[in-house]
Design an enzyme around this catalytic site. Structure first.
Site, PDB file in Angstrom:
ATOM      1  N   CYS A 293       0.838  -1.209   0.000  1.00 23.57           N
ATOM      2  CA  CYS A 293       0.000   0.000   0.000  1.00 23.57           C
ATOM      3  C   CYS A 293       0.876   1.263   0.000  1.00 23.57           C
ATOM      4  O   CYS A 293       1.569   1.542   0.983  1.00 23.57           O
ATOM      5  CB  CYS A 293      -0.909  -0.051   1.234  1.00 23.57           C
ATOM      6  SG  CYS A 293      -1.712   1.495   1.661  1.00 23.57           S
TER       7      CYS A 293
ATOM      8  N   CYS B  74       0.184   3.745   2.755  1.00 23.83           N
ATOM      9  CA  CYS B  74       0.657   3.186   4.032  1.00 23.83           C
ATOM     10  C   CYS B  74       2.152   3.459   4.199  1.00 23.83           C
ATOM     11  O   CYS B  74       2.605   3.847   5.279  1.00 23.83           O
ATOM     12  CB  CYS B  74       0.417   1.680   4.093  1.00 23.83           C
ATOM     13  SG  CYS B  74      -1.306   1.179   4.015  1.00 23.83           S
TER      14      CYS B  74
END
Length: 125
Positions: free
Chosen positions: A30, A33
Site C-alpha cells: 500500500c 501506508c
C-alpha cells in the site's frame, strides 16, 4: 517509544494494558501506508506515553476483518479500552498531532458514561 507490531494474539492485551493506544492498519503493498509510516514513527518518538501499534493486514487478515478494516491505512485510537477514533487514510503530521492531542484531552469520565448509556439502551434497529 517506537512503533510496535501487534497480532491478533496480543491486540486485546495491548488495548487492555495501556491507557492510550494508536493502531495503524497497513500493508506493505500500500503506497499511502508506506508514505504514512515515517509520520507515524516520528509521532511515536514525540509521545512516549502513547503506544503506537501497527497491524499488517496481510498477515493479520482475521484481525483486520474483526476490526472492520475496509480501507488502508486506517488509524484507530483507543483510550482506556474505548475506541475513540477510527479513520481511513494517511494523515499528514499536523493532522496526526491533532488526533493525538484530542485523544489525550478527552474527558474519559464523560466518554465512559456515554458508553454505559449506549450499552444500557441495547442495540439500535
Amino acid at each position: 517509544m517506537t512503533t510496535k507490531n501487534i497480532t491478533g494474539a496480543d491486540f486485546a492485551e495491548t488495548i487492555e494494558n495501556n491507557d492510550i493506544v494508536l493502531v495503524d492498519f497497513w500493508a506493505s503493498w500500500c503506497g499511502p501506508c508506506r508514505q504514512f509510516a515515517p509520520t507515524y514513527e516520528a509521532a511515536s518518538e514525540k509521545h512516549p506515553d502513547v503506544v503506537f501499534a501497527k497491524v499488517d493486514t496481510e498477515a493479520e487478515q482475521l484481525l483486520a476483518a474483526q476490526a472492520n478494516i475496509t480501507s488502508i491505512p486506517t488509524l484507530m485510537a483507543f483510550r482506556e479500552k474505548v475506541l475513540v477514533f477510527s479513520q481511513p487514510g494517511a494523515l499528514p503530521p499536523a493532522a496526526l498531532e491533532q488526533v493525538i492531542t484530542a485523544v489525550k484531552d478527552l474527558d474519559m469520565e464523560d466518554v465512559h458514561q456515554k458508553v454505559a448509556e449506549a450499552q444500557a439502551k441495547g442495540p439500535q434497529n
